[in-house]
Design a protein around this motif. Structure first.
Motif, PDB file in Angstrom:
ATOM      1  N   ARG A  93      31.003  21.343  46.558  1.00 24.79           N
ATOM      2  CA  ARG A  93      30.688  22.026  45.424  1.00 24.79           C
ATOM      3  C   ARG A  93      29.024  21.726  45.039  1.00 24.79           C
ATOM      4  N   GLY A  96      27.026  24.158  46.829  1.00 28.10           N
ATOM      5  CA  GLY A  96      27.379  25.577  46.513  1.00 28.10           C
ATOM      6  C   GLY A  96      27.989  26.186  47.787  1.00 28.10           C
ATOM      7  N   PHE A  98      31.106  27.280  48.634  1.00 26.44           N
ATOM      8  CA  PHE A  98      32.280  27.646  47.999  1.00 26.44           C
ATOM      9  C   PHE A  98      33.254  28.228  48.902  1.00 26.44           C
ATOM     10  N   ASN A 163      27.529  29.620  41.058  1.00 24.97           N
ATOM     11  CA  ASN A 163      29.320  29.507  41.124  1.00 24.97           C
ATOM     12  C   ASN A 163      29.768  31.129  40.817  1.00 24.97           C
ATOM     13  N   ALA A 166      31.600  31.493  37.377  1.00 26.28           N
ATOM     14  CA  ALA A 166      30.498  31.400  36.259  1.00 26.28           C
ATOM     15  C   ALA A 166      31.095  32.528  34.993  1.00 26.28           C
ATOM     16  N   LYS A 215      28.894  35.641  48.885  1.00 28.21           N
ATOM     17  CA  LYS A 215      29.062  35.279  47.564  1.00 28.21           C
ATOM     18  C   LYS A 215      28.765  36.358  46.549  1.00 28.21           C
TER      19      LYS A 215
END
Length: 270
Positions: A93, A96, A98, A163, A166, A215
């Motif tokens: 985490r 980043g 993910f 994230n 978010a 992402k």
């Protein structure tokens, strides 16, 4: 494949072992009085061990290495118990990562193991690295920001740190900007950023362009995005900024017009 991975300077290493606990992935062991990288498969190249070396014997390099295997890593992580599982997830985490985090969580669920809640360091109730802490900044007055006032509406802004979940991405107008634009264009906040959520990247110097596409695609999949503006420099390599956004929209199965703003090296919008 060529990727980032740690390298240990044997001449500097004194075998203190302080780096070992900070590699729950199991890539490091003490052998013959020295810290050794025992498997490329287990080293994610994020360098959690670097800050623990008092002699500066560890660094991240880019070289040919076997691909990091999150599923193989999780086999060892799970055997070490709940504390190590939680530390590993926080490690992913905080950097980043993910995509790797999703794989790790899937491995836990497949084995019926509870997924631990993110840690909450003092002063940072959502856990993780303070620099990555998702924040929705106070609303700015309507209209163009005056003088040198900031129009920034969220933190962080670097794509590597963002994230995708978010909340500030909900119903957002996005500004995807190449790093150099804000330095070249003096009215960046007033003319380009006002009213938008900012994402910055460098299509030439940032190493994980494929990860950027994934992402961004995840952001497009998770949220209703109202508009996308791309700000790029006039130099040819900066055209990759537009291409990254285009590929992300295609991967997410979304159809949005990309409004491109090109800034010359003279600081003017062309």
């Amino acid at each position: 494949m060529k990727r980032k991975i740690i390298e240990i300077d044997e001449k500097k290493c004194n075998g203190c072992g302080k780096c070992i606990p900070n590699c729950p992935e199991g890539a490091l062991q003490l052998i013959d009085g020295k810290a050794r990288l025992v498997s490329d498969l287990f080293c994610d190249g994020l360098g959690a061990c670097i800050g623990e070396c008092p002699l500066g014997a560890i660094r991240v390099v880019e070289r040919e290495a076997e691909p990091y295997d999150e599923r193989r890593v999780m086999e060892g992580i799970i055997r070490q118990g709940a504390g190590t599982i939680k530390a590993h997830l926080e490690h992913l985490r905080s950097h980043g990562e993910f995509k790797l985090l999703e794989i790790a969580i899937a491995c836990l669920k497949e084995r019926g193991i509870a997924v631990p809640e993110p840690a909450a360091p003092a002063g940072h109730p959502h856990g993780g690295c303070p620099g990555m802490l998702a924040k929705k900044l106070a609303a700015k007055p309507a209209g163009k920001p005056a003088g040198g006032a900031s129009a920034l509406r969220q933190w962080p802004v670097q794509l590597k740190l963002l994230n995708p979940a978010a909340e500030y991405f909900d119903d957002a107008d996005l500004l995807v900007s190449a790093d150099c634009v804000a330095h070249a264009y003096g009215s960046f906040h007033r003319d380009l950023l006002d009213g938008k959520i900012l994402i910055i990247l460098c299509p030439k110097l940032d190493s994980d362009v494929d990860g950027y596409v994934e992402k961004l695609a995840e952001i497009f999949r998770r949220h209703t995005i109202r508009s996308v503006t791309v700000a790029r420099m006039e130099v040819p390599c900066c055209g990759g900024t537009v291409e990254i956004v285009r590929k992300a929209l295609e991967m997410a199965g979304k159809s949005l017009e990309i409004n491109v703003k090109t800034v010359g090296i003279d600081g003017e919008i062309q």
